[in-house]
Write a protein that holds these residues in place. Structure first.
Motif: not given
Length: 119
Positions: A36-40, A68-74, A80-89
């Motif tokens: 799930s989306p998570a920041s560094a 991949e970077c999925e977007g930004r969140q506070l 504002r920080t980038n959030v990342y999610r894996r592209t494969l299972d």
């Protein structure tokens, strides 16, 4: 699972680079945690990884097309920080030929949306 050179197509990453990236300390752990989306910072805190190392691993995984970077969140601090999610299972490596080949099960956008709704 799809087969072939999925993880290296169009990324400029060859098979050896991909294997090195996956072999780096914390890379696999980051991929597991990034379902799930998570920041560094969140990944660093969750796994006890030094933040500088976490950023390096994230950059390598993004370059390899595995994250991949999925977007930004506070952040909690209001930044504002980038959030990342894996592209494969799943990712499998076949060493039976002279050059490794990869098989993978990519994460679908539908699976991401369902998982986001469950959280």
């Amino acid at each position: 699972m799809s087969t072939g050179r999925w993880a290296t197509q169009g990324t400029g990453v060859d098979e050896q680079d991909l294997l090195e990236t996956l072999g780096n300390k914390y890379s696999a752990e980051i991929l597991c945690a990034a379902q799930s989306p998570a920041s560094a910072q969140e990944l660093s805190d969750e796994m006890g990884i030094p933040i500088a190392t976490c950023y390096r691993r994230i950059e390598e995984l993004v370059e390899a097309g595995l994250l991949e970077c999925e977007g930004r969140q506070l952040s909690e601090e209001g930044r504002r920080t980038n959030v990342y999610r894996r592209t494969l299972d799943e990712l499998a490596v076949d060493f039976s030929e002279t050059v490794p080949s990869f098989s993978c099960k990519e994460r679908s956008e539908a699976k991401n949306r369902i998982q986001d709704q469950m959280e």
